[in-house]
Design an enzyme around this catalytic site. Structure first.
Site, PDB file in Angstrom:
ATOM      1  N   GLU A 280       0.836  -1.213   0.000  1.00 51.52           N
ATOM      2  CA  GLU A 280       0.000   0.000   0.000  1.00 51.52           C
ATOM      3  C   GLU A 280       0.868   1.260   0.000  1.00 51.52           C
ATOM      4  O   GLU A 280       0.556   2.241  -0.666  1.00 51.52           O
ATOM      5  CB  GLU A 280      -0.958   0.013   1.202  1.00 51.52           C
ATOM      6  CG  GLU A 280      -1.943  -1.162   1.255  1.00 51.52           C
ATOM      7  CD  GLU A 280      -2.763  -1.327  -0.020  1.00 51.52           C
ATOM      8  OE1 GLU A 280      -3.006  -0.314  -0.714  1.00 51.52           O
ATOM      9  OE2 GLU A 280      -3.147  -2.469  -0.345  1.00 51.52           O
ATOM     10  N   ASP A 368       3.698  -4.197  -5.864  1.00 52.41           N
ATOM     11  CA  ASP A 368       4.230  -5.487  -5.403  1.00 52.41           C
ATOM     12  C   ASP A 368       5.764  -5.465  -5.409  1.00 52.41           C
ATOM     13  O   ASP A 368       6.410  -5.949  -4.471  1.00 52.41           O
ATOM     14  CB  ASP A 368       3.742  -6.628  -6.310  1.00 52.41           C
ATOM     15  CG  ASP A 368       2.319  -7.063  -5.971  1.00 52.41           C
ATOM     16  OD1 ASP A 368       1.762  -6.568  -4.963  1.00 52.41           O
ATOM     17  OD2 ASP A 368       1.757  -7.897  -6.715  1.00 52.41           O
TER      18      ASP A 368
HETATM   19 ZN   LIG Z   1      -2.631  -2.445  -4.651  1.00 54.05          ZN
END
Ligand SMILES: [Zn+2]
Length: 425
Positions: A280, A368
């Site tokens: 996030e 990611d």
């Molecule tokens: Zn995301």
């Protein structure tokens, strides 16, 4: 262009969009059914066969409901345009003894009311039939109705000033009104980005600081490394409404927040919480929200310029169901052009959906990779597997359906990429 030709273009685009939606849904169902009986090799031993079957049945149930809603939406759109629904609303508001500005605002709100009302049975069915059947729903009808009332109140409080400003500018700001409306629209978007996390979301849920715990120190170190204020980290009582769990990043400037669902925190280990937080924070550090706003700024300017041109073309009105003797009135009312444009536009922009989805998936891959650099790729992959299982998300989406709609990469591709990041030195 003649009115008849534009009607034809509109009907062909509507039919093509409807056919594409239904075809993609059929493909998704067929693909999920074909892979229902075996957990994909990449997830063997990590997701049980009962959970896999549940995810398949849940996905199929949602697709079936979506197909019915797609057909109903197309029929409603036809009824409002060529069927004369909007023309009737224009005539009705024309006879009301208020100022022209309020007539247009009333027109816009009555369309929102009609389409909103027709979507209610689907929302009800989704929550109290589908979510209920798969064990996700925790809402009572009272809470559902309270949410609805609050949603309408928020819609009126935010939508009313926006509609008034837009209609007023269209009428009074001269030939370049669309630039002024664009500025007002972008101001509204930025305001929403601040108001959503700080005012609107708290109307529906309780947001609390992340509780003290052994993970807290590591999390604070991660936040400090990423230059993110710890007071921007919240836990939301998502369990009040549903068993689904997720985390998200929202807002910008001082209103930026990372939010964890309480249901997610309960399920994840310390490593996994840190990895999800790092993902996030990746959205934050890589400025994904700002980039999305910039794209929407460009697109909305193009669309407003298009609306400004269409609003001066009689065939635009006549081609979408306004009778010849009502066109002069319709062209003197900016609300009519705005309403027709907002109704018809999605039919022509459906084909752009895959580009938006691709852009979103690009951001997910970037976040990611950021998480892999700043926390653990393996832990993020484990957290995702738990998320797929808990949310009954299908591991075997149809590739084309996924390319069209998915804001997040398909499970297998995403986890495989994380595994390669984890293996890299
Ligand atoms: Zn995301």
């Amino acid at each position: 262009m003649t009115a008849g030709a534009f009607s034809l273009v509109f009907v062909v685009a509507l039919a093509a969009t409807l056919a594409a939606r239904l075809w993609l849904s059929r493909r998704q169902i067929a693909h999920v059914v074909r892979h229902r009986d075996a957990v994909p090799a990449a997830f063997a031993g990590r997701i049980g066969s009962a959970a896999h079957v549940k995810a398949a049945d849940y996905t199929i149930a949602k697709e079936h409901l979506g197909e019915i809603e797609t057909v109903v939406d197309a029929v409603v759109l036809l009824a409002l345009t060529l069927g004369g629904g909007l023309a009737a609303l224009v005539a009705w508001t024309e006879g009301i003894g208020v100022s022209p500005l309020w007539r247009d605002v009333l027109l816009l709100f009555s369309i929102a009311a009609v389409t909103g009302l027709l979507s209610l049975p689907f929302a009800w069915w989704q929550t109290f039939r589908i979510e209920e059947r798969f064990g996700f729903n925790r809402m009572t009808l009272t809470l559902w109705l309270t949410d609805l009332a609050k949603g309408i109140a928020v819609g009126v409080v935010l939508g009313l000033p926006l509609a008034i400003v837009a209609v007023w500018l269209m009428k009074n700001a001269g030939a370049l009104w669309w630039v002024w409306v664009w500025l007002a629209w972008m101001g509204f978007q930025v305001l929403l980005l601040v108001l959503f996390p700080t005012v609107i979301a708290p109307l529906f849920n309780k947001f609390s600081p992340l509780p003290e715990g052994p993970a807290r120190t590591r999390i604070e170190q991660l936040l400090a490394r990423c230059g993110f204020a710890a007071r921007g980290l919240f836990v939301v009582d998502g369990s009040k409404r549903s068993g689904h769990s997720t985390a998200y990043f929202t807002g910008f400037g001082r209103a930026r927040r990372v939010v964890f669902f309480d249901t997610l925190l309960e399920r994840l280990s310390e490593d996994e919480i840190e990895a999800v937080l790092a993902h996030e924070l990746g959205h934050f550090k890589l400025r994904h929200v700002i980039k999305r706003v910039a794209w929407s700024a460009v697109l909305s300017l193009v669309f407003l310029a298009l609306l400004a041109w269409l609003a001066t073309q009689p065939w635009f009105y006549a081609g979408l169901g306004i009778a010849p003797d009502a066109i002069a009135t319709a062209m003197s009312r900016p609300g009519v052009a705005l309403a027709l444009f907002m109704l018809a536009l999605p039919v022509f922009t459906f084909a752009l959906g895959p580009l938006a989805a691709l852009y979103s998936r690009k951001h997910e891959f970037e976040a990611d990779a950021f998480a892999a650099r700043n926390a653990s790729a393996a832990a993020l992959a484990q957290a995702l597997v738990k998320l797929y299982e808990d949310n009954a998300a299908t591991l075997t989406p149809d590739p084309l359906h996924s390319a069209f709609y998915d804001s997040h990469p398909p499970a297998a591709i995403r986890v495989a990429r994380l595994a390669s990041l984890a293996a890299a030195p």
